[in-house]
Design a protein around this motif. Structure first.
Motif, PDB file in Angstrom:
ATOM      1  N   ARG A  62       0.810  -1.229   0.000  1.00  0.00           N
ATOM      2  CA  ARG A  62       0.000   0.000   0.000  1.00  0.00           C
ATOM      3  C   ARG A  62       0.842   1.277   0.000  1.00  0.00           C
ATOM      4  O   ARG A  62       0.305   2.379   0.077  1.00  0.00           O
ATOM      5  N   SER A  63       2.165   1.117  -0.079  1.00  0.00           N
ATOM      6  CA  SER A  63       2.990   2.331  -0.176  1.00  0.00           C
ATOM      7  C   SER A  63       3.030   2.859  -1.614  1.00  0.00           C
ATOM      8  O   SER A  63       3.522   3.942  -1.876  1.00  0.00           O
ATOM      9  N   CYS A  64       2.497   2.054  -2.554  1.00  0.00           N
ATOM     10  CA  CYS A  64       2.440   2.459  -3.974  1.00  0.00           C
ATOM     11  C   CYS A  64       0.981   2.421  -4.414  1.00  0.00           C
ATOM     12  O   CYS A  64       0.259   1.465  -4.096  1.00  0.00           O
ATOM     13  N   LEU A  65       0.557   3.465  -5.141  1.00  0.00           N
ATOM     14  CA  LEU A  65      -0.841   3.513  -5.581  1.00  0.00           C
ATOM     15  C   LEU A  65      -0.948   4.090  -6.987  1.00  0.00           C
ATOM     16  O   LEU A  65      -0.362   5.127  -7.290  1.00  0.00           O
ATOM     17  N   TYR A  66      -1.714   3.392  -7.826  1.00  0.00           N
ATOM     18  CA  TYR A  66      -2.023   3.866  -9.184  1.00  0.00           C
ATOM     19  C   TYR A  66      -3.395   4.541  -9.170  1.00  0.00           C
ATOM     20  O   TYR A  66      -4.372   3.967  -8.670  1.00  0.00           O
ATOM     21  N   VAL A  67      -3.463   5.763  -9.715  1.00  0.00           N
ATOM     22  CA  VAL A  67      -4.768   6.413  -9.891  1.00  0.00           C
ATOM     23  C   VAL A  67      -4.839   7.005 -11.297  1.00  0.00           C
ATOM     24  O   VAL A  67      -3.821   7.372 -11.876  1.00  0.00           O
ATOM     25  N   ASN A  68      -6.064   7.076 -11.822  1.00  0.00           N
ATOM     26  CA  ASN A  68      -6.279   7.635 -13.154  1.00  0.00           C
ATOM     27  C   ASN A  68      -7.113   8.906 -13.008  1.00  0.00           C
ATOM     28  O   ASN A  68      -8.163   8.896 -12.379  1.00  0.00           O
ATOM     29  N   MET A  69      -6.619   9.998 -13.604  1.00  0.00           N
ATOM     30  CA  MET A  69      -7.317  11.278 -13.487  1.00  0.00           C
ATOM     31  C   MET A  69      -8.646  11.293 -14.226  1.00  0.00           C
ATOM     32  O   MET A  69      -9.391  12.266 -14.155  1.00  0.00           O
ATOM     33  N   VAL A  87       0.053  10.188   1.676  1.00  0.00           N
ATOM     34  CA  VAL A  87       1.317  10.229   2.429  1.00  0.00           C
ATOM     35  C   VAL A  87       1.068  10.004   3.921  1.00  0.00           C
ATOM     36  O   VAL A  87       1.811   9.281   4.594  1.00  0.00           O
ATOM     37  N   SER A  88      -0.012  10.594   4.451  1.00  0.00           N
ATOM     38  CA  SER A  88      -0.288  10.455   5.892  1.00  0.00           C
ATOM     39  C   SER A  88      -0.636   9.010   6.253  1.00  0.00           C
ATOM     40  O   SER A  88      -0.560   8.601   7.408  1.00  0.00           O
ATOM     41  N   ARG A  92       4.234   6.210  -0.446  1.00  0.00           N
ATOM     42  CA  ARG A  92       5.554   6.680  -0.875  1.00  0.00           C
ATOM     43  C   ARG A  92       5.652   6.926  -2.382  1.00  0.00           C
ATOM     44  O   ARG A  92       6.405   7.763  -2.830  1.00  0.00           O
ATOM     45  N   VAL A  93       4.895   6.158  -3.167  1.00  0.00           N
ATOM     46  CA  VAL A  93       4.972   6.299  -4.630  1.00  0.00           C
ATOM     47  C   VAL A  93       3.559   6.411  -5.200  1.00  0.00           C
ATOM     48  O   VAL A  93       2.743   5.493  -5.050  1.00  0.00           O
ATOM     49  N   LEU A  94       3.287   7.539  -5.845  1.00  0.00           N
ATOM     50  CA  LEU A  94       1.976   7.763  -6.442  1.00  0.00           C
ATOM     51  C   LEU A  94       2.122   7.740  -7.963  1.00  0.00           C
ATOM     52  O   LEU A  94       2.928   8.474  -8.532  1.00  0.00           O
ATOM     53  N   LEU A  95       1.361   6.858  -8.601  1.00  0.00           N
ATOM     54  CA  LEU A  95       1.393   6.727 -10.060  1.00  0.00           C
ATOM     55  C   LEU A  95       0.126   7.382 -10.603  1.00  0.00           C
ATOM     56  O   LEU A  95      -0.987   6.937 -10.307  1.00  0.00           O
ATOM     57  N   ILE A  96       0.290   8.458 -11.353  1.00  0.00           N
ATOM     58  CA  ILE A  96      -0.861   9.228 -11.826  1.00  0.00           C
ATOM     59  C   ILE A  96      -0.968   9.103 -13.344  1.00  0.00           C
ATOM     60  O   ILE A  96      -0.088   9.550 -14.082  1.00  0.00           O
ATOM     61  N   ILE A 121       6.438  10.859  -7.357  1.00  0.00           N
ATOM     62  CA  ILE A 121       5.278  10.851  -8.258  1.00  0.00           C
ATOM     63  C   ILE A 121       5.758  10.516  -9.670  1.00  0.00           C
ATOM     64  O   ILE A 121       6.687  11.131 -10.188  1.00  0.00           O
ATOM     65  N   ILE A 122       5.117   9.507 -10.251  1.00  0.00           N
ATOM     66  CA  ILE A 122       5.395   9.142 -11.646  1.00  0.00           C
ATOM     67  C   ILE A 122       4.073   9.339 -12.384  1.00  0.00           C
ATOM     68  O   ILE A 122       3.052   8.767 -11.997  1.00  0.00           O
ATOM     69  N   PHE A 123       4.086  10.180 -13.406  1.00  0.00           N
ATOM     70  CA  PHE A 123       2.827  10.483 -14.090  1.00  0.00           C
ATOM     71  C   PHE A 123       2.971  10.276 -15.586  1.00  0.00           C
ATOM     72  O   PHE A 123       4.068  10.335 -16.138  1.00  0.00           O
ATOM     73  N   THR A 124       1.841  10.003 -16.232  1.00  0.00           N
ATOM     74  CA  THR A 124       1.848   9.889 -17.689  1.00  0.00           C
ATOM     75  C   THR A 124       1.068  11.043 -18.290  1.00  0.00           C
ATOM     76  O   THR A 124       0.151  11.591 -17.670  1.00  0.00           O
ATOM     77  N   GLY A 125       1.456  11.397 -19.504  1.00  0.00           N
ATOM     78  CA  GLY A 125       0.760  12.464 -20.217  1.00  0.00           C
ATOM     79  C   GLY A 125       0.906  12.253 -21.708  1.00  0.00           C
ATOM     80  O   GLY A 125       1.647  11.379 -22.168  1.00  0.00           O
ATOM     81  N   SER A 126       0.221  13.070 -22.449  1.00  0.00           N
ATOM     82  CA  SER A 126       0.230  12.954 -23.902  1.00  0.00           C
ATOM     83  C   SER A 126       1.539  13.474 -24.480  1.00  0.00           C
ATOM     84  O   SER A 126       2.183  14.361 -23.924  1.00  0.00           O
ATOM     85  N   SER A 127       1.896  12.936 -25.649  1.00  0.00           N
ATOM     86  CA  SER A 127       3.089  13.426 -26.358  1.00  0.00           C
ATOM     87  C   SER A 127       2.915  14.881 -26.782  1.00  0.00           C
ATOM     88  O   SER A 127       3.882  15.563 -27.102  1.00  0.00           O
ATOM     89  N   VAL A 128       1.671  15.374 -26.802  1.00  0.00           N
ATOM     90  CA  VAL A 128       1.420  16.755 -27.216  1.00  0.00           C
ATOM     91  C   VAL A 128       1.840  17.749 -26.114  1.00  0.00           C
ATOM     92  O   VAL A 128       2.090  18.911 -26.372  1.00  0.00           O
ATOM     93  N   MET A 129       1.919  17.255 -24.866  1.00  0.00           N
ATOM     94  CA  MET A 129       2.290  18.144 -23.762  1.00  0.00           C
ATOM     95  C   MET A 129       3.732  18.617 -23.915  1.00  0.00           C
ATOM     96  O   MET A 129       4.610  17.850 -24.250  1.00  0.00           O
ATOM     97  N   ARG A 130       3.952  19.903 -23.647  1.00  0.00           N
ATOM     98  CA  ARG A 130       5.303  20.442 -23.598  1.00  0.00           C
ATOM     99  C   ARG A 130       5.617  20.664 -22.134  1.00  0.00           C
ATOM    100  O   ARG A 130       5.291  21.690 -21.566  1.00  0.00           O
ATOM    101  N   LEU A 131       6.231  19.657 -21.502  1.00  0.00           N
ATOM    102  CA  LEU A 131       6.324  19.660 -20.040  1.00  0.00           C
ATOM    103  C   LEU A 131       7.034  20.889 -19.497  1.00  0.00           C
ATOM    104  O   LEU A 131       6.564  21.551 -18.587  1.00  0.00           O
TER     105      LEU A 131
END
Length: 396
Positions: A62-69, A87-88, A92-96, A121-131
């Protein structure tokens, strides 16, 4: 912390099916605290996150969690508020996944970075995003990576059960004869090459659904969601962008006539150039320039981003030569700059290395020049400056 998110996480991690371990898994420095994984729709970003969770934590940690926006819960709760709760409770690791669905996502990620020093935090986004360009608050703190579709190497490993490694362009140029001797006893590239060209770039060919219908759906989502939503373009311009893409596709790989295209979709030349750039950001097309030139100069060639897309547009007349050049440019595109020369079927890679893509079956017409490298199709082997084209699919 909402129990429902952990239930979903456990189910997804247990049931994730990643038949090929993606090369990117070993390229990323997982010690960084904020990691962005960009990629075009359909290349497997969600699977990649779940594969990471499975490898590093397993389904029940449970220290790692995947969520989808996409989850409507996030219409009422911001990323920062959610992360604080996580975190509370020892997170420790949130996958968004699909981070851009949250309106203030970059500011929210910044707040998380500053407030929770022990959270990754590890997140995914579209290739169109200019981070970095469009989100200055993330400058200097986010490490950005691109997940691409399957390379021919990943595809052939999947089909044959091998674990061939990737090679650098330098290795392929100087040692291709030896590399081929290592590969050919274990697999026959020509048996798989045409299938890869047709449907091997997008991992969803593994699903038992109609591939071309799935690809068309994905291509529409690229324009409707990735370009319109992220570039904040009004819906009424969607048909212009789609028509432009269709016209470019049907034209085949060539220099676009910007004035004609502007007339066809009834907009300005400058807007056509911007739309071409958006289509390239969405990984629907690749833009080729002469050496040393770049956007907003006029491209010397526009081609489909990968060969699978060429089969999805009706009625394209598909020529082998066009398919093979598209494969070549797509394979090199990850780490190299491919530029146009003034000769047909020829390209310059990284401003100095000349390549010509040619058919091994019609060799008699070719006089081999010593300062040129020849990427030859319809053959499995090569010698000296003649390299089989399929081997460039082993670059990643």
């Amino acid at each position: 912390m909402e129990e429902a998110f952990f239930r979903t996480h456990t189910y997804l991690v247990e049931h994730t099916n990643a038949p090929v371990r993606r090369y990117l898994m070993d390229e990323i420095d997982w010690n960084d605290r904020l990691i962005g994984i960009k990629g075009t729709r359909g290349v497997g970003k969600t699977t990649f996150l779940l594969q990471y969770a499975r490898e590093k934590f397993g389904p029940h940690d449970r220290s790692c969690l995947y969520v989808n926006m996409n989850n409507f819960y996030f219409q009422g709760v911001g990323i920062k508020e959610f992360a604080e709760d996580f975190v509370s409770n020892g997170g420790r690791v949130l996958l968004i996944d699909q981070v851009f669905k949250q309106p203030d996502w970059s500011a929210e990620l910044r707040k998380c970075y500053d407030s929770f020093p022990n959270l990754k935090i590890i997140f995914t986004g579209s290739s169109v995003m200019r981070l970095k360009e469009e989100n200055p608050e993330l400058n200097g703190i986010v490490k950005s990576y691109n997940l691409r579709g399957f390379s021919f190497r990943e595809y052939i490993n999947l089909q044959t059960g091998n674990a061939f490694r990737p090679y650098t362009l330098d290795e392929i140029i100087h040692h291709h004869e030896q590399i081929i001797k290592d590969i050919l006893p274990k697999a026959s590239p020509s048996q798989h090459f045409h299938d890869y060209i047709h449907h091997g770039f997008y991992p969803f060919f593994l699903e038992h659904r109609n591939f071309s219908e799935n690809l068309l759906k994905t291509m529409n989502m690229m324009t409707e969601v990735d370009i319109l939503l992220i570039k904040q373009i009004e819906l009424k311009y969607l048909t212009k962008i789609k028509k432009l893409f269709y016209l470019l596709a049907v034209e085949g790989p060539k220099a676009p006539n910007i004035s004609n295209l502007a007339d066809e979709i009834q907009t300005s030349r400058a807007t056509v150039m911007n739309y071409i750039k958006y289509l390239a950001d969405a990984r629907l097309i690749n833009i080729i320039y002469p050496v040393g030139e770049e956007f907003p100069k006029k491209p010397s060639k526009v081609m489909m981003h990968n060969s699978n897309l060429m089969y999805a547009i009706y009625p394209i007349v598909i020529h082998d030569q066009d398919l093979m050049e598209t494969f070549f440019v797509n394979s090199l595109w990850k780490d190299h700059i491919v530029s146009q020369t003034n000769k047909d079927h020829s390209y310059i890679v990284d401003t100095h290395q000349k390549f010509r893509i040619c058919d091994a079956k019609s060799e008699q017409k070719i006089r081999y020049a010593p300062d040129m490298l020849y990427a030859r199709y319809h053959t499995e082997v090569g010698k000296d400056n003649q390299i089989p084209l399929w081997l460039f699919g082993f670059l990643y």
